[in-house]
Design an enzyme around this catalytic site. Structure first.
Site, PDB file in Angstrom:
ATOM      1  N   MET A 143     -35.666 -17.592 -17.811  1.00  0.00           N
ATOM      2  CA  MET A 143     -34.448 -18.202 -17.268  1.00  0.00           C
ATOM      3  C   MET A 143     -33.550 -18.572 -18.438  1.00  0.00           C
ATOM      4  O   MET A 143     -33.979 -19.290 -19.356  1.00  0.00           O
ATOM      5  CB  MET A 143     -34.798 -19.429 -16.425  1.00  0.00           C
ATOM      6  CG  MET A 143     -35.494 -19.098 -15.113  1.00  0.00           C
ATOM      7  SD  MET A 143     -35.989 -20.557 -14.171  1.00  0.00           S
ATOM      8  CE  MET A 143     -37.494 -21.037 -15.047  1.00  0.00           C
ATOM      9  N   ALA A 144     -32.328 -18.057 -18.403  1.00  0.00           N
ATOM     10  CA  ALA A 144     -31.393 -18.279 -19.503  1.00  0.00           C
ATOM     11  C   ALA A 144     -31.141 -19.769 -19.702  1.00  0.00           C
ATOM     12  O   ALA A 144     -30.877 -20.505 -18.747  1.00  0.00           O
ATOM     13  CB  ALA A 144     -30.078 -17.559 -19.224  1.00  0.00           C
TER      14      ALA A 144
ATOM     15  N   GLN B 240     -38.556 -10.819 -22.848  1.00  0.00           N
ATOM     16  CA  GLN B 240     -37.831 -10.018 -21.874  1.00  0.00           C
ATOM     17  C   GLN B 240     -36.604  -9.403 -22.531  1.00  0.00           C
ATOM     18  O   GLN B 240     -35.823 -10.088 -23.188  1.00  0.00           O
ATOM     19  CB  GLN B 240     -37.410 -10.814 -20.642  1.00  0.00           C
ATOM     20  CG  GLN B 240     -36.909  -9.862 -19.547  1.00  0.00           C
ATOM     21  CD  GLN B 240     -36.574 -10.559 -18.259  1.00  0.00           C
ATOM     22  OE1 GLN B 240     -35.521 -11.162 -18.164  1.00  0.00           O
ATOM     23  NE2 GLN B 240     -37.444 -10.460 -17.262  1.00  0.00           N
TER      24      GLN B 240
ATOM     25  N   CYS C 158     -30.650  -9.167 -12.372  1.00  0.00           N
ATOM     26  CA  CYS C 158     -29.493 -10.062 -12.403  1.00  0.00           C
ATOM     27  C   CYS C 158     -28.457  -9.662 -11.357  1.00  0.00           C
ATOM     28  O   CYS C 158     -27.999  -8.518 -11.332  1.00  0.00           O
ATOM     29  CB  CYS C 158     -28.858 -10.043 -13.786  1.00  0.00           C
ATOM     30  SG  CYS C 158     -27.459 -11.192 -13.914  1.00  0.00           S
TER      31      CYS C 158
ATOM     32  N   LYS D 281     -39.092  -5.703 -14.205  1.00  0.00           N
ATOM     33  CA  LYS D 281     -38.780  -6.577 -13.079  1.00  0.00           C
ATOM     34  C   LYS D 281     -37.486  -6.114 -12.421  1.00  0.00           C
ATOM     35  O   LYS D 281     -36.529  -5.753 -13.106  1.00  0.00           O
ATOM     36  CB  LYS D 281     -38.641  -8.028 -13.551  1.00  0.00           C
ATOM     37  CG  LYS D 281     -38.353  -9.016 -12.418  1.00  0.00           C
ATOM     38  CD  LYS D 281     -38.085 -10.417 -12.948  1.00  0.00           C
ATOM     39  CE  LYS D 281     -37.713 -11.350 -11.800  1.00  0.00           C
ATOM     40  NZ  LYS D 281     -37.254 -12.668 -12.270  1.00  0.00           N
TER      41      LYS D 281
ATOM     42  N   ASN E 254     -42.238 -12.356  -6.758  1.00  0.00           N
ATOM     43  CA  ASN E 254     -41.346 -13.415  -7.231  1.00  0.00           C
ATOM     44  C   ASN E 254     -40.411 -13.800  -6.088  1.00  0.00           C
ATOM     45  O   ASN E 254     -39.963 -12.939  -5.338  1.00  0.00           O
ATOM     46  CB  ASN E 254     -40.559 -12.897  -8.433  1.00  0.00           C
ATOM     47  CG  ASN E 254     -39.522 -13.881  -8.965  1.00  0.00           C
ATOM     48  OD1 ASN E 254     -38.418 -13.494  -9.290  1.00  0.00           O
ATOM     49  ND2 ASN E 254     -39.857 -15.149  -9.058  1.00  0.00           N
TER      50      ASN E 254
ATOM     51  N   ASP F 231     -39.189 -17.852  -4.179  1.00  0.00           N
ATOM     52  CA  ASP F 231     -39.550 -18.986  -3.323  1.00  0.00           C
ATOM     53  C   ASP F 231     -40.972 -19.487  -3.547  1.00  0.00           C
ATOM     54  O   ASP F 231     -41.664 -19.870  -2.606  1.00  0.00           O
ATOM     55  CB  ASP F 231     -39.351 -18.637  -1.844  1.00  0.00           C
ATOM     56  CG  ASP F 231     -37.893 -18.422  -1.477  1.00  0.00           C
ATOM     57  OD1 ASP F 231     -37.021 -18.715  -2.325  1.00  0.00           O
ATOM     58  OD2 ASP F 231     -37.625 -17.944  -0.359  1.00  0.00           O
TER      59      ASP F 231
ATOM     60  N   GLY G  19     -40.131 -19.010 -11.129  1.00  0.00           N
ATOM     61  CA  GLY G  19     -38.881 -19.315 -11.798  1.00  0.00           C
ATOM     62  C   GLY G  19     -38.432 -20.729 -11.496  1.00  0.00           C
ATOM     63  O   GLY G  19     -38.941 -21.709 -12.041  1.00  0.00           O
TER      64      GLY G  19
END
Length: 379
Positions: free
Chosen positions: A26-27, A79, A110, A152, A214, A216, A238
């Site tokens: 996560m950025a 990543q 993204c 991913k 991935n 929820d 995440g």
């Protein structure tokens, strides 16, 4: 909840990941400080913030700093994002040639408009040949050093353009050792509910390498339920760990069939927050660290009885001494709120995906999209 299923360790190339849990990049979040904090709670694979291939090739100073790993962090998981097979090949050569990482994950998830409008991110797997060329170039560059490559992606662009089954098959055919699916389309962004049935379908279509799910996963029960319902080989977490790095301890317990640890009270959360701040200071220096920790405050205190004035003070904290003073004003015995286990982080609303003119005309076009190499978040 205690897990009732027996889940084997996840195998990512030569690396055994037990429990089968991966921290999603996560950025601005999964820097070396946050990864170290999460690792103190439980085992798994912890992936660094997303790095762009072009920035590696150009040796951008900020990017090189982002590629920091803690002493003892292993395997070092990076990543990498790119839209050009040649640039990706060169970046991977640099990474493996200089021993900068032990595992490379590629991101095509993204959904941000400034990325998809140039054909990048979750728009790119629609171009099957280009997608395959990028994966192949990366695998070929990483193979001599024995560095595994994983991929991913999302379900697709929208409900009329699903790409994940082709993407999974292509990634497997081109040498990826695992694939991960965020079970939303780009049009959904982070809204609504992830459709885990797509993870099950991908697991049926991709049979030779692990398939990770991935979307929820906000509690350990969510993770074990995903595995039970879809048959996936592991989970990627995440937003669920934002302000809750101890979630990885809960996940480890669940996958090992042990009782869940007691959730932290507000005093313990404050201790974790301070530890997070200390690690950020070690990595980025005092001033940048104090600016960075501010965005985590609402996540750490979600649902707790912290007054509005005190919340504002935490959100504008500027020194470690000030942070200690504010922590002293908290109700340390306040129990962890049961209603703070749901969605956190960005959600937003669905919308039309912005694409380059004519992008959907020819899915077999291998041409590299112009100007899509840029810094952006994962997905």
């Amino acid at each position: 909840m205690t897990a009732t299923l027996t889940t084997p360790a996840l195998q990512v190339g030569q690396y055994r990941v037990d429990p089968p849990v991966v921290l999603a990049p996560m950025a601005g979040i999964t820097n070396v400080a946050f990864r170290k904090l999460c690792q103190e709670y439980g085992a798994g694979l912890y992936v660094c913030e997303m790095i762009t291939a072009r920035a590696v090739v150009e040796r951008h100073p900020g990017t090189m700093h982002m590629m920091t790993f803690a002493a003892g962090e292993y395997p070092r998981s990076m990543q990498l994002y790119g839209v050009d097979p040649a640039t990706m090949r060169e970046a991977v050569k640099i990474i493996v040639g200089e021993g900068l990482a032990d595992h490379i994950d590629q991101n095509y998830g993204c959904p941000v408009a400034k990325v998809t409008r140039k054909g990048g991110g979750s728009a790119l797997p629609y171009k099957r040949n280009l997608f395959g060329n990028i994966v192949r170039a990366s695998v070929e560059a990483a193979e001599p050093a024995g560095v595994p490559v994983t991929v991913k992606f999302r379900v697709g662009i929208d409900d009329d353009h699903h790409t994940y089954l082709d993407a999974g098959r292509i990634a497997e055919a081109e040498g990826a050792v695992a694939v991960s699916l965020h079970a939303r389309t780009a049009a959904q962004r982070y809204s609504g509910q992830a459709d885990w049935s797509h993870i099950a379908r991908l697991k049926e279509a991709v049979t030779g390498i692990p398939v990770l799910g991935n979307g929820d996963i906000f509690t350990a029960a969510d993770a074990t339920r995903m595995v039970e319902e879809t048959g996936c080989d592991g989970v990627v977490v995440g937003r669920g760990c934002l302000g809750r790095p101890w979630l990885f301890g809960e996940l480890e317990a669940a996958f090992q069939g042990r009782p869940a640890p007691e959730p932290p009270n507000l005093g313990e959360v404050a201790r974790v927050l301070r530890r997070h701040t200390e690690l950020l200071i070690e990595h980025d220096g005092h001033d940048k660290a104090m600016r960075d920790i501010r965005k985590h405050m609402a996540w750490y205190f979600m649902g707790f009885p912290v007054g509005s004035e005190l919340r504002r003070s935490f959100a504008t904290v500027s020194s470690l001494d000030q942070l200690d003073d504010l922590i002293g004003k908290l109700e340390h015995d306040a129990p962890f709120p049961a209603d703070a286990l749901g969605p956190r982080g960005r959600q937003g609303s669905p919308g039309k995906v912005t694409l380059p003119h004519g992008w959907l005309d020819d899915p077999d076009d291998p041409c590299v999209p112009e100007g899509a190499d840029m810094m952006h978040s994962g997905g």
